[in-house]
Structures are given as structure tokens and as C-alpha cells.
Design a protein around this motif. Structure first.
Motif, PDB file in Angstrom:
ATOM      1  N   LYS A   9       0.828  -1.216   0.000  1.00 25.34           N
ATOM      2  CA  LYS A   9       0.000   0.000   0.000  1.00 25.34           C
ATOM      3  C   LYS A   9       0.858   1.261   0.000  1.00 25.34           C
ATOM      4  CE  LYS A   9      -4.318  -1.762   1.501  1.00 25.34           C
ATOM      5  NZ  LYS A   9      -5.499  -1.704   2.322  1.00 25.34           N
ATOM      6  N   LYS A  10       1.940   1.229  -0.766  1.00 23.24           N
ATOM      7  CA  LYS A  10       2.808   2.407  -0.830  1.00 23.24           C
ATOM      8  C   LYS A  10       2.999   2.841  -2.274  1.00 23.24           C
ATOM      9  CE  LYS A  10       5.209   1.984   3.473  1.00 23.24           C
ATOM     10  NZ  LYS A  10       6.316   1.479   4.222  1.00 23.24           N
ATOM     11  N   TRP A  11       3.374   4.097  -2.438  1.00 24.12           N
ATOM     12  CA  TRP A  11       3.626   4.637  -3.774  1.00 24.12           C
ATOM     13  C   TRP A  11       5.080   4.387  -4.144  1.00 24.12           C
ATOM     14  CZ3 TRP A  11      -0.316   6.669  -6.709  1.00 24.12           C
ATOM     15  CH2 TRP A  11      -1.535   6.831  -6.036  1.00 24.12           C
ATOM     16  N   ILE A  12       5.318   4.127  -5.425  1.00 25.23           N
ATOM     17  CA  ILE A  12       6.649   3.714  -5.844  1.00 25.23           C
ATOM     18  C   ILE A  12       7.455   4.914  -6.354  1.00 25.23           C
ATOM     19  CG2 ILE A  12       7.925   2.220  -7.443  1.00 25.23           C
ATOM     20  CD1 ILE A  12       5.308   0.467  -7.469  1.00 25.23           C
ATOM     21  N   THR A  13       8.672   5.051  -5.869  1.00 29.77           N
ATOM     22  CA  THR A  13       9.515   6.169  -6.303  1.00 29.77           C
ATOM     23  C   THR A  13       9.984   5.943  -7.745  1.00 29.77           C
ATOM     24  OG1 THR A  13      11.395   5.036  -5.343  1.00 29.77           O
ATOM     25  CG2 THR A  13      10.378   6.730  -3.996  1.00 29.77           C
ATOM     26  N   ALA A  14      10.559   6.993  -8.311  1.00 28.62           N
ATOM     27  CA  ALA A  14      10.959   6.948  -9.716  1.00 28.62           C
ATOM     28  C   ALA A  14      12.057   5.917  -9.944  1.00 28.62           C
ATOM     29  CB  ALA A  14      11.426   8.325 -10.162  1.00 28.62           C
ATOM     30  N   GLY A  15      11.764   4.926 -10.784  1.00 28.52           N
ATOM     31  CA  GLY A  15      12.770   3.924 -11.133  1.00 28.52           C
ATOM     32  C   GLY A  15      13.164   4.080 -12.591  1.00 28.52           C
ATOM     33  N   GLN A  16      13.718   2.992 -13.142  1.00 34.48           N
ATOM     34  CA  GLN A  16      14.199   3.026 -14.525  1.00 34.48           C
ATOM     35  C   GLN A  16      13.069   3.371 -15.506  1.00 34.48           C
ATOM     36  OE1 GLN A  16      17.473   2.791 -15.271  1.00 34.48           O
ATOM     37  NE2 GLN A  16      16.769   3.494 -17.276  1.00 34.48           N
ATOM     38  N   GLY A  17      11.938   2.718 -15.349  1.00 33.58           N
ATOM     39  CA  GLY A  17      10.814   2.947 -16.270  1.00 33.58           C
ATOM     40  C   GLY A  17      10.362   4.390 -16.242  1.00 33.58           C
ATOM     41  N   PHE A  18      10.342   4.951 -15.041  1.00 33.53           N
ATOM     42  CA  PHE A  18       9.919   6.338 -14.859  1.00 33.53           C
ATOM     43  C   PHE A  18      10.876   7.268 -15.606  1.00 33.53           C
ATOM     44  CE2 PHE A  18       9.034  10.287 -12.744  1.00 33.53           C
ATOM     45  CZ  PHE A  18       7.744  10.178 -12.256  1.00 33.53           C
ATOM     46  N   GLU A  19      12.169   6.999 -15.434  1.00 35.90           N
ATOM     47  CA  GLU A  19      13.169   7.857 -16.087  1.00 35.90           C
ATOM     48  C   GLU A  19      13.137   7.695 -17.604  1.00 35.90           C
ATOM     49  OE1 GLU A  19      17.056   7.779 -14.335  1.00 35.90           O
ATOM     50  OE2 GLU A  19      16.280   7.945 -12.299  1.00 35.90           O
ATOM     51  N   ASP A  20      12.912   6.454 -18.055  1.00 40.44           N
ATOM     52  CA  ASP A  20      12.822   6.238 -19.509  1.00 40.44           C
ATOM     53  C   ASP A  20      11.645   7.015 -20.087  1.00 40.44           C
ATOM     54  OD1 ASP A  20      14.970   4.603 -19.295  1.00 40.44           O
ATOM     55  OD2 ASP A  20      13.871   2.709 -19.511  1.00 40.44           O
ATOM     56  N   SER A  21      10.539   7.029 -19.346  1.00 42.52           N
ATOM     57  CA  SER A  21       9.356   7.760 -19.821  1.00 42.52           C
ATOM     58  C   SER A  21       9.645   9.251 -19.891  1.00 42.52           C
ATOM     59  CB  SER A  21       8.167   7.508 -18.901  1.00 42.52           C
ATOM     60  OG  SER A  21       7.935   6.130 -18.754  1.00 42.52           O
ATOM     61  N   LEU A  22      10.348   9.757 -18.864  1.00 39.97           N
ATOM     62  CA  LEU A  22      10.729  11.173 -18.889  1.00 39.97           C
ATOM     63  C   LEU A  22      11.672  11.458 -20.062  1.00 39.97           C
ATOM     64  CD1 LEU A  22      11.347  12.169 -15.144  1.00 39.97           C
ATOM     65  CD2 LEU A  22       9.540  12.992 -16.634  1.00 39.97           C
ATOM     66  N   SER A  23      12.566  10.496 -20.336  1.00 39.19           N
ATOM     67  CA  SER A  23      13.497  10.677 -21.456  1.00 39.19           C
ATOM     68  C   SER A  23      12.744  10.799 -22.770  1.00 39.19           C
ATOM     69  CB  SER A  23      14.459   9.489 -21.572  1.00 39.19           C
ATOM     70  OG  SER A  23      15.272   9.427 -20.439  1.00 39.19           O
ATOM     71  N   PHE A  24      11.677  10.002 -22.915  1.00 41.27           N
ATOM     72  CA  PHE A  24      10.877  10.066 -24.140  1.00 41.27           C
ATOM     73  C   PHE A  24      10.312  11.480 -24.313  1.00 41.27           C
ATOM     74  CE2 PHE A  24       7.121   9.753 -26.749  1.00 41.27           C
ATOM     75  CZ  PHE A  24       7.398   8.752 -27.673  1.00 41.27           C
ATOM     76  N   VAL A  25       9.738  11.992 -23.218  1.00 43.06           N
ATOM     77  CA  VAL A  25       9.161  13.345 -23.262  1.00 43.06           C
ATOM     78  C   VAL A  25      10.256  14.359 -23.580  1.00 43.06           C
ATOM     79  CG1 VAL A  25       7.967  15.120 -21.911  1.00 43.06           C
ATOM     80  CG2 VAL A  25       7.348  12.718 -21.628  1.00 43.06           C
ATOM     81  N   GLU A  26      11.421  14.195 -22.926  1.00 39.18           N
ATOM     82  CA  GLU A  26      12.524  15.122 -23.151  1.00 39.18           C
ATOM     83  C   GLU A  26      12.952  15.105 -24.623  1.00 39.18           C
ATOM     84  OE1 GLU A  26      16.569  16.000 -20.745  1.00 39.18           O
ATOM     85  OE2 GLU A  26      16.533  14.080 -21.790  1.00 39.18           O
ATOM     86  N   THR A  27      13.046  13.901 -25.175  1.00 36.65           N
ATOM     87  CA  THR A  27      13.459  13.771 -26.577  1.00 36.65           C
ATOM     88  C   THR A  27      12.494  14.500 -27.506  1.00 36.65           C
ATOM     89  OG1 THR A  27      14.335  11.599 -26.044  1.00 36.65           O
ATOM     90  CG2 THR A  27      14.052  12.098 -28.383  1.00 36.65           C
ATOM     91  N   VAL A  28      11.184  14.298 -27.259  1.00 36.29           N
ATOM     92  CA  VAL A  28      10.169  14.931 -28.113  1.00 36.29           C
ATOM     93  C   VAL A  28      10.369  16.444 -28.153  1.00 36.29           C
ATOM     94  CG1 VAL A  28       7.701  15.487 -28.256  1.00 36.29           C
ATOM     95  CG2 VAL A  28       8.425  13.123 -27.896  1.00 36.29           C
ATOM     96  N   TYR A  29      10.625  17.047 -26.989  1.00 34.54           N
ATOM     97  CA  TYR A  29      10.714  18.507 -26.958  1.00 34.54           C
ATOM     98  C   TYR A  29      12.117  19.025 -27.275  1.00 34.54           C
ATOM     99  CZ  TYR A  29       5.900  18.544 -25.676  1.00 34.54           C
ATOM    100  OH  TYR A  29       4.543  18.387 -25.727  1.00 34.54           O
ATOM    101  N   LYS A  30      13.131  18.236 -26.934  1.00 32.97           N
ATOM    102  CA  LYS A  30      14.500  18.664 -27.197  1.00 32.97           C
ATOM    103  C   LYS A  30      14.795  18.636 -28.694  1.00 32.97           C
ATOM    104  CE  LYS A  30      18.693  17.877 -24.547  1.00 32.97           C
ATOM    105  NZ  LYS A  30      19.187  16.878 -23.602  1.00 32.97           N
ATOM    106  N   GLU A  31      14.325  17.578 -29.358  1.00 32.14           N
ATOM    107  CA  GLU A  31      14.583  17.466 -30.803  1.00 32.14           C
ATOM    108  C   GLU A  31      13.561  18.249 -31.617  1.00 32.14           C
ATOM    109  OE1 GLU A  31      15.151  13.596 -32.420  1.00 32.14           O
ATOM    110  OE2 GLU A  31      16.318  12.862 -30.712  1.00 32.14           O
ATOM    111  N   LYS A  32      12.714  18.996 -30.924  1.00 33.08           N
ATOM    112  CA  LYS A  32      11.663  19.773 -31.588  1.00 33.08           C
ATOM    113  C   LYS A  32      10.753  18.898 -32.454  1.00 33.08           C
ATOM    114  CE  LYS A  32      13.686  24.320 -31.240  1.00 33.08           C
ATOM    115  NZ  LYS A  32      13.370  24.340 -29.820  1.00 33.08           N
ATOM    116  N   LEU A  33      10.430  17.717 -31.909  1.00 33.44           N
ATOM    117  CA  LEU A  33       9.483  16.841 -32.608  1.00 33.44           C
ATOM    118  C   LEU A  33       8.059  17.166 -32.163  1.00 33.44           C
ATOM    119  CD1 LEU A  33      11.404  13.463 -32.123  1.00 33.44           C
ATOM    120  CD2 LEU A  33      11.392  14.929 -34.154  1.00 33.44           C
TER     121      LEU A  33
END
Lengths: 460, 313
Positions: free
Chosen positions: A242-266
Motif C-alpha cells: 500500500k505504498k507509492w513507488i519512487t521513480a525507477g528506470q521505467g519512470f526515467e525512460d518515460s521522462l526521457s521520451f518526453v525530453e526527446t520529443v521537446y528537445k529534438e523539436k518533434l
């Protein structure tokens, strides 16, 4: 400088009169009439969209005809989602203002259950045949942590990739596009950027201005496809502890996807993406005008393009293609979707709960439920409707989005979820603007998560 | 619009007292009670609808009351306040509130209002009517309408960039890069009329002889402004600053419509922060505590201005 007494007298007299009348006005409380069901619902902020008003007006007629002497009073609340919740919660706090029936988003229902705003419906549901037609996942969406059911879902939604066939043709991409991995999605966007100038390659909602749309249509569509942990587990919330999970690999990969979209101006211009009115622009302008290649968005989009919506676009089904959002590296089941949806619930302080449930029954006859799903571009949560060819063929896209229900995920909509959602939006915003690295944003999320959940966190 | 009640200038009481006045006699008490009777409904209403909610606010600022997601609230003492001072977003909001107030109220509205008023003193009647009309129009617009207008003006495909393009100047994107500046401009645009009206009235009060005498003595325009005009309208300056500041501190709609406090909280002043905490994060207790802190900031400004008003020339 002396004032003429008459003036003073008149002023005083009118003040006294005013005071007396307003006091009298306050003392007449709004008693609830035992023969009237008050139904609160969210009215679209777009004046030209009257889908819900029309539907409820029709149900009201049916109900009043079937129950002579009973009346239905519709109480529309015209507001964007977040403000609708607020208004509703304030109404639910007092028996004077609580309606008999409310339209509750599954996003907040658990929070409102914890507050004691809603009435458990188990006794009513036990005697209602149609309840067996509802699919289990949908029934669970309105279940409290106490195991009781607090709402009847009126449909659900799924999410996927909408793409412009015209833009795809110009970019040399196939008309029956179905990416297998995230990389293929990004490659398609890169191809569009290179070959089709003046078009935004892909839109992924991000940041606090977009609100829950950023969390659910954007981030969770990525995160739930990263396949962290074992099958069927939730990457945000650990049911076992019954606890919330801190940011792991999957979380960071998802953030990377978002970062890529905006960094590469896609994606869209960052300032556009963080404009609170951007969602309206995507649906009303960018997609219909062929200025957007790929949109990671919800199944409900067509309701904005129906007759009488103000921006009709009958050709949408020819001009847009649909593809399921792939998992990160194509791992099973190969595609991912998130589902939310709304439910009808009875406030704890409602004056006429029995009558309110009768109204739910009228709304949820098979015919009425089917009419609503189609009108609202909703996805059926009833087996009998889902199997009905009339529903499946009613609108293009219904079949595609209904099939996604098999691989969909529901948000861990516990009381802390709305705050967790804001923490996710902040992390997304940080990598979108480039103010934060993925690593910094993830650590920031961990901090915000502790704050939001009273330290109920676990690392995985 | 802040209305200040006119001072009550009643006629002197001409009744012949039945006995020599002595303040403690029952007759006088009864008479003053009888005179208080007509205002009592108003007083009751004020207590009920103004003082009541304020007291309630102070009480819930010390609880962890939530709008949703909580079965029972409890008293938490000063937790909300200590939390605020540890909260980076709160400190950011305080800083932005100060920037917004100083830029748009103290510097913008106030100075521009005084400049307009002084210029209009010397202008011909049609010019005066026209300028006054335009400025006041901006002021009577509802806040939300003004917000949308200025959003349309500043946004990337907005009017301002169209003009800049036409002049072959580089375009701007302040709503995104410098949002606090954009909303400050908006507030100046919208609120200058008030200062202009106050100062017009004050300048009209200055006796012509004084300025004429100074002119004959050969004082330049600036010197007349600095040594004669400003000291003479000092009281109006104080009043105007006070009203302006308090209005600006509580601006919500304008910023909400233009930026919603974004991007990344770069234009999130205290009222917006308060709204976010109370209604979007459901933390009513915390939001209310922040509201009290905002009240405190407002009263600090007021104290400074009151001192300014009190000093005699």
C-alpha cells in the motif's frame, strides 16, 4: 457640511429595509422535495457541445413518464474538469446543497469516498439485474478501499495514437502504420520533421497547464508500457505494501521520451505545449487542419467533430489513421492503453437516494446506455452492448478503441492520486522546458511524492 | 473597485437636553442606544457575513482540513505556517507577488497615472476627454475580459508580434519567457485609470496662485513638480498607493486567464498559489494559512503607507 436630515433618514431607512429583507431571504433554506431528483453533471465549457444536456433531457422525459408525480431537476455545472471537481466537493459537504445524483470522475472518486461524501450502493446493486452485464474492471473503478461500490460507470475511454494520413503520405510513411516500439514512434516523428515542414510531428501532452491530460494521455501511456516489475503490477503504486513507488528506470525512460520529443523539436513549441488552452487547439485546429502528424490522445476526440459541435469534421475517419501505443521495446502484450471514465454516484447527504438510483437504472437500460456511448464517443463497459453490432458499427474508431480495453490499465486512483499526478506533471514540465535533467526531475518527483503521500513510499 | 465610505457629516444635534449633559446618565445611554437601533441590522449582517467567515478562516488555517480525501480533520497548530516557509513554491510566490506589486502598482500604475493626470491638466478638452475615455474603458472591463484581451495581445501569434513583424523587429514570447513582466504590463494597462482619476482630482485641488507664483519666480517644470506639486498631493499619493497595492496583491483573474501562474510557476503570485493549494491540491487548511500570510503582507504595506500619510509637511 451638514446633510439634509431627509437624506439621512431615507438612507437609514433603506439600509434597514435591505437588512431585513436579506435576513429573511437567508432564513428560507432550500429544503429538498421528496418527489424531485436533483442531478448534477458537468456541462461542456464549449457552448456548441450539448451532448450530455441532450441525452439527460431525453432520460428525464423517459423517467418522468415512467414515474408519474416524480420530477427531475438537472443541475449543470459549466466548468473545466478541475474546477468542476472543486465545485462538486463543496456541494457535497452540506445536505442543503448536496444533489441526489452526481457525475463523478473515477480520478477522484476514491478521494471523495474517503471524505465520506458518497453513499455505498451495494444494497441497490444487489437487486439490479443489469449490474451483471458490467465488465469487472469497470466495476472496480468505483470500488472504495473498503470493498464497497460507490458508483455506476457510464462508459470508459482508452487511448492511442491518432495520425494524419496526409502528413504520413508526404513523409513516406505507411497508411496502415502500427509502430512496435517507442523508437519507431520517434522515428516516424523524425521523418515528418524532416520531410513535412510546417507540421508539428507529434503531440504528447505535458506539464501542469495540461493537468491530468499530461499525466494520463502523456506520461502514463509511456510508463505503463515500460514493463517494470512482474506482469499486471502497477508502476506507480504497490498494492502489497500500500505504498507509492519512487521513480525507477521505467519512470526515467518515460521522462526521457518526453525530453526527446521537446528537445529534438518533434513536438509543439514548448510555449504552446504549456499553454493551458492547448488541448482545445489540438482538437479544434491542428488535427482537422492537417497540421499535426501524430497525436497521443483519447478515444473521445470525435465528439468534438460531430454535427453541431461548431467544428464539424465528418471526413475525420478517412483522414486520420489509428494505431495502438506500443510498449517500450515491444514486450508483451505489445500495446498499452490507459482507461478512466466517469460514474454516477449518490451523495451521502442526498435527500432522495432511492429515487436517484431509479434514475441510474433508467439511464442504464441497454438501449439508453448504448445511445450514450455512441453520442459521447465513449467505450462500452457493458458486455451486452459491446457485443451489439449496432454499437460496434455506429461510429468509425469504436471497434479499435473497444478492442484496446483488453490491454488497458486503470490509474491507482487512491486519495493521494491527484497530488501524485501533479508531481508527475511537474517532473514532465521540468524536462520539457529543459530546466531539469531527467535525473533531476526524477529526484524532484521522489521528494514531491513523499510530500503528497505522507511518506508512504517504497523503492523498487 | 474599492469604495470608501464618505465621512458621516451629520448636522449638529439641536435638541435641548432635558438635563445638563453628563455622559453617564441613563437618559443619554438610552438615547444613544435608541440612535444605534437603525444601524443594528447592518451591524448584525456584517458580523454574520463578514466577521463570521473571517473568524472561520483563521480557525481552519490551524487545521489540516482537506476538500476531499480525508475522513476527519484535526488541529495541527502552526504546521501550515512552518510548512509554507519551507515550501520553495511558496517563497517563489512571495517573491513574484512583490515583483508584481512593485512593478505594476508602485512603479507602473502610480507613475503612469500621475503622468497622465499632469499631462491632462494642460491638454485641451477634447484630448482630455478622449484620453480619459480610453484609459477608463480599460479599467471598467471585467478582469477576465481584460485578461483574454491581453493574452491575445501577447501570445505568439498575437497582436503585439504582428505589429513587431510589420516593423521588422524581432518577435517576443513574454508569456513564456517573462510571464511576470507580461502580467505586470497587463495590470498596468488595466489599473492605471484609477490612479489617473485620483491624481486628477488631487491636482485640481492645488491652488493656481501657488503654481503661478513659482512660475513667476522662474522655477522649471520639474522643480515645480518636485517642490510644490508632489508635497501638496502627498496625501493623495499615500491613499492611492494603499488602495492600488491592496488591489494588486489580490489580482487573480487577470493572471489566471493569461498564464495560470505558469510556465513552471514563473508567474504564480500568492493568490494563484493559494488557489492551487486549496482547490487543486484540496489542501484547504494550507491554502487558508497562505491567505492569512497574504493578509499580513498587505497589512505591512498598509502600515508603511499610513506612516507616509501621517508625517506632516
Amino acid at each position: 457640511m451638514p446633510v439634509r436630515p431627509t437624506v439621512r433618514f431615507t438612507a437609514l431607512f433603506s439600509l434597514t429595509a435591505l437588512a431585513a429583507t436579506s435576513l429573511a431571504a437567508c432564513s428560507s433554506g432550500s429544503g429538498s422535495d421528496p418527489d424531485t431528483v436533483k442531478v448534477s453533471f458537468k456541462q461542456s465549457t464549449d457552448n456548441s457541445i450539448k451532448v450530455m444536456d441532450t441525452y439527460l433531457g431525453d432520460i428525464k422525459k423517459q423517467f418522468e413518464k415512467a414515474n408519474p408525480g416524480k420530477k427531475v431537476e438537472l443541475v449543470p455545472i459549466k466548468a473545466p474538469d478541475s474546477e468542476y471537481y472543486t465545485k462538486l466537493q463543496q456541494m457535497l459537504r452540506s445536505p442543503k446543497t448536496a444533489p441526489d445524483l452526481v457525475y463523478e470522475d473515477t480520478f477522484l472518486i476514491n478521494s471523495d469516498i474517503t471524505s465520506g461524501y458518497l453513499k455505498p450502493l451495494d444494497d441497490y446493486l444487489a437487486g439490479w439485474k443489469d449490474w451483471d452485464q458490467f465488465i469487472d474492471t469497470a466495476k472496480a473503478a468505483a470500488k472504495g478501499e473498503d470493498g464497497k461500490t460507490y458508483g455506476v460507470p457510464d462508459g470508459t475511454d482508452t487511448r492511442g495514437l491518432w495520425f494524419s494520413k496526409d502528413v504520413f503520405a508526404k513523409a513516406g510513411l505507411p497508411a496502415d502504420w502500427q509502430p512496435k516500439t517507442w523508437a519507431e514512434v520517434l522515428d516516424a516523428a523524425r521523418a515528418i520533421k524532416e520531410k513535412v515542414p510546417g507540421v508539428t510531428p507529434i503531440n504528447v501532452y505535458t506539464g501542469k497547464p495540461a493537468g491530468e491530460a499530461a499525466t494520463m494521455q502523456g506520461f502514463e501511456m509511456l510508463l505503463y508500457g515500460t514493463g517494470t516489475g512482474s506482469g499486471g503490477s502497477d508502476p506507480l503504486y504497490d498494492k502489497g505494501s500500500k505504498k507509492w513507488i519512487t521513480a525507477g528506470q521505467g519512470f526515467e525512460d518515460s521522462l526521457s521520451f518526453v525530453e526527446t520529443v521537446y528537445k529534438e523539436k518533434l513536438g509543439p513549441e514548448v510555449s504552446d505545449a504549456l499553454d493551458p488552452n492547448f488541448g482545445t487547439k489540438v482538437r479544434g485546429e491542428l488535427l482537422p487542419q492537417g497540421k499535426l502528424g501524430i497525436a497521443l490522445d483519447g478515444s473521445w476526440l470525435p465528439q468534438d467533430w460531430l454535427e453541431g459541435s461548431g467544428h464539424e469534421w465528418p471526413e475525420w475517419s478517412k483522414e486520420l489513421g489509428l494505431a495502438a501505443m506500443p510498449t517500450q521495446n515491444g514486450q508483451a502484450p505489445g500495446r498499452v492503453s490507459m482507461s478512466g471514465g466517469w460514474t454516477w454516484a449518490v451523495p451521502a447527504k442526498a435527500g432522495n437516494p432511492d429515487l436517484a438510483f431509479e434514475f441510474i437504472k433508467t439511464m442504464q437500460t441497454k438501449a439508453n446506455a448504448q445511445k450514450w456511448y455512441v453520442a459521447n464517443s465513449g467505450i462500452s463497459v457493458r458486455e451486452d452492448v459491446a457485443d451489439d453490432p449496432a454499437y460496434v458499427d455506429a461510429q468509425p474508431g469504436i471497434k479499435f478503441f473497444t478492442d484496446l480495453v483488453a490491454d488497458t490499465h486503470y490509474r491507482p486512483a487512491y486519495p493521494a492520486y491527484p497530488k501524485v499526478s501533479v508531481a508527475i506533471q511537474e517532473a514532465m514540465e521540468g524536462v520539457t522546458t529543459g530546466d531539469k535533467s531527467v535525473e533531476e526531475a526524477a529526484r524532484g518527483y521522489d521528494e514531491a511524492l513523499k510530500e503528497a503521500t505522507d511518506n508512504q513510499v517504497v523503492s523498487k | 473597485m474599492t469604495a470608501t465610505a464618505p465621512e458621516h457629516a451629520g448636522p449638529e444635534v439641536r435638541e435641548v437636553p432635558a438635563s445638563p449633559p453628563s455622559g453617564t446618565r441613563p437618559g443619554t445611554v438610552r438615547r444613544s442606544l435608541f440612535r444605534a437601533l437603525p444601524v443594528s441590522p447592518a451591524v448584525v449582517l456584517l458580523l454574520l457575513f463578514l466577521a463570521g467567515p473571517i473568524v472561520y478562516c483563521v480557525v481552519i488555517a490551524f487545521t489540516d482540513l482537506q476538500l476531499t480525501g480525508q475522513a476527519q480533520e484535526s488541529f495541527v497548530g502552526f504546521d501550515n505556517f512552518t510548512r509554507a516557509f519551507k515550501d520553495e513554491a511558496f517563497l517563489n510566490a512571495v517573491w513574484l507577488t512583490l515583483v508584481f506589486t512593485v512593478l505594476s502598482s508602485l512603479i507602473g500604475q502610480n507613475t503612469l497615472g500621475l503622468a497622465l493626470a499632469s499631462l491632462m491638466q494642460r491638454a485641451s478638452k477634447p484630448v482630455r476627454t478622449l484620453t480619459g475615455g480610453i484609459v477608463v474603458t480599460a479599467w471598467v472591463l471585467p478582469e477576465v475580459v481584460a485578461g483574454f484581451l491581453l493574452y491575445a495581445f501577447f501570445r505568439r501569434e498575437g497582436t503585439l508580434n504582428a505589429i513587431l513583424d510589420w516593423l521588422h523587429l524581432p518577435s517576443q514570447n513574454w508569456l513564456f519567457t517573462l510571464p511576470i513582466l507580461a502580467v505586470s504590463f497587463a495590470n498596468v494597462w488595466r489599473g492605471t485609470a484609477f490612479s489617473m482619476l485620483v491624481y486628477s482630482a488631487a491636482l485640481n485641488e492645488i491652488p493656481k496662485e501657488v503654481t503661478e507664483a513659482a512660475e513667476v519666480d522662474g522655477a522649471s517644470g520639474w522643480r515645480r513638480m518636485w517642490h510644490i506639486t508632489l508635497p501638496m498631493i502627498r496625501r493623495s499619493i499615500g491613499t492611492n498607493l494603499m488602495l492600488n497595492t491592496l488591489q494588486t496583491l489580490s489580482v487573480f483573474g487577470l493572471i489566471w486567464v493569461m498564464t495560470r501562474g505558469g510556465p513552471s510557476g514563473k508567474s504564480q503570485t500568492l493568490p494563484l498559489f493559494m488557489y492551487e493549494q486549496a482547490f487543486q491540491n484540496s489542501l484547504i487548511g494550507y491554502g487558508t494559512a497562505v491567505a492569512l500570510l497574504l493578509l499580513l503582507i498587505g497589512s505591512l504595506f498598509s502600515v508603511v503607507y499610513l506612516r507616509l500619510l501621517r508625517t506632516e509637511v
